[in-house]
Design a protein around this motif. Structure first.
Motif, PDB file in Angstrom:
ATOM      1  N   ALA A 160      41.977  72.370  61.401  1.00 41.20           N
ATOM      2  CA  ALA A 160      42.187  70.926  61.488  1.00 41.20           C
ATOM      3  C   ALA A 160      42.101  70.290  60.102  1.00 41.20           C
ATOM      4  O   ALA A 160      42.879  69.392  59.767  1.00 41.20           O
ATOM      5  CB  ALA A 160      41.161  70.303  62.426  1.00 41.20           C
ATOM      6  N   TYR A 192      50.012  64.844  61.811  1.00 44.18           N
ATOM      7  CA  TYR A 192      48.785  65.273  62.490  1.00 44.18           C
ATOM      8  C   TYR A 192      47.595  64.377  62.149  1.00 44.18           C
ATOM      9  O   TYR A 192      47.361  64.027  61.000  1.00 44.18           O
ATOM     10  CB  TYR A 192      48.458  66.718  62.083  1.00 44.18           C
ATOM     11  N   ALA A 243      43.486  64.684  63.390  1.00 42.88           N
ATOM     12  CA  ALA A 243      42.543  65.485  64.173  1.00 42.88           C
ATOM     13  C   ALA A 243      41.885  64.626  65.249  1.00 42.88           C
ATOM     14  O   ALA A 243      41.715  63.408  65.079  1.00 42.88           O
ATOM     15  CB  ALA A 243      41.478  66.069  63.258  1.00 42.88           C
ATOM     16  N   ARG A 271      35.170  67.123  65.150  1.00 41.00           N
ATOM     17  CA  ARG A 271      35.691  67.589  63.858  1.00 41.00           C
ATOM     18  C   ARG A 271      34.589  68.292  63.065  1.00 41.00           C
ATOM     19  O   ARG A 271      33.444  67.867  63.082  1.00 41.00           O
ATOM     20  CB  ARG A 271      36.160  66.415  63.000  1.00 41.00           C
TER      21      ARG A 271
END
Length: 249
Positions: free
Chosen positions: A80, A120, A122, A127
């Motif tokens: 990520a 993108y 996340a 995270r």
């Protein structure tokens, strides 16, 4: 990439193992050149940080066409954080080379992966912390982008800026990001940014979260996964002020 470039990348990645290697591929008059760079991450076995000086040196050489890094002992799938950094970098081509221990005990390349920007962001919850990419300010920025359609400016910040004796990331920049200081006594609204001071030698707020309403806030602490938390207790005791977004008014 041609075989010469891939061979140079592989040699650099193997030499850096078990650290993550990082480098840039440039094109000079149509000829590819791989430039090994230094990994300045505090934990270089887990992620990488590319120095601005290396980026500038590569730009002086020619057009930067790819950023390369290695995954020692792990698949070449982008994490990520990799995908988030790709979105920020402005480099259209990212390459990951994975390395592993072979049957004879040597280190060798296992696989390659290429990817590029795709818009993108996340998930806000869960995270992994990577300073400057997925940290407490990043989660404020991404909440505003996802929930309010507001793109807040990013600000350069070095790891441990809160202990350098002078930096104040939030107090120096909140006006430029479109916020006003509503103080400690303000009745909190959804979207208010909570500025907290948590073990900062600089004596300034060094942690931020977004108030979500119903007594909860979203934040991302150093070394922990991002998540929701109950507002109050130690967090409220660490509060130094609250910010309210006014940029769209």
């Amino acid at each position: 990439m041609n075989d010469t470039t891939k061979a140079a990348i592989a040699a650099h990645a193997i030499a850096e193992y078990p650290r993550e290697a990082v480098g840039l591929v440039t094109s000079v008059a149509g000829v590819e050149t791989y430039m090994p760079c230094a990994n300045w991450a505090a934990t270089p076995t887990e992620h990488f940080v590319l120095a601005g000086e290396d980026y500038a040196r590569a730009e002086d050489m020619g057009e930067i066409v790819a950023l390369v890094h290695s995954h020692p002992g792990a698949p070449p799938r982008p994490s990520a954080a990799d995908k988030a950094m790709c979105e920020q970098s402005g480099i259209a081509r990212w390459v990951i080379v994975s390395l592993g221990v072979q049957a004879d005990g040597s280190i060798a390349v296992d696989d390659w992966c290429e990817f590029g920007p795709s818009g993108y962001i996340a998930p806000l919850i869960g995270r992994q912390f990577v300073h400057g990419v997925h940290d407490c300010y990043a989660i404020v920025r991404d909440w505003y982008r996802l929930e309010r359609g507001v793109v807040l400016p990013d600000f350069e910040r070095r790891d441990d800026w809160w202990d350098d004796g002078h930096s104040s990331l939030y107090l120096d920049n909140y006006r430029a990001a479109g916020f006003e200081d509503v103080g400690l006594g303000a009745e909190l609204r959804v979207g208010d940014v909570l500025l907290m001071q948590v073990r900062s030698r600089n004596g300034v707020p060094n942690h931020a979260g977004v108030y979500l309403g119903d007594g909860h806030f979203l934040h991302h602490m150093h070394g922990r996964l991002s998540g929701r938390a109950v507002w109050g207790g130690m967090w409220a005791q660490c509060l130094r002020t609250a910010l309210r977004y006014r940029g769209s008014e």
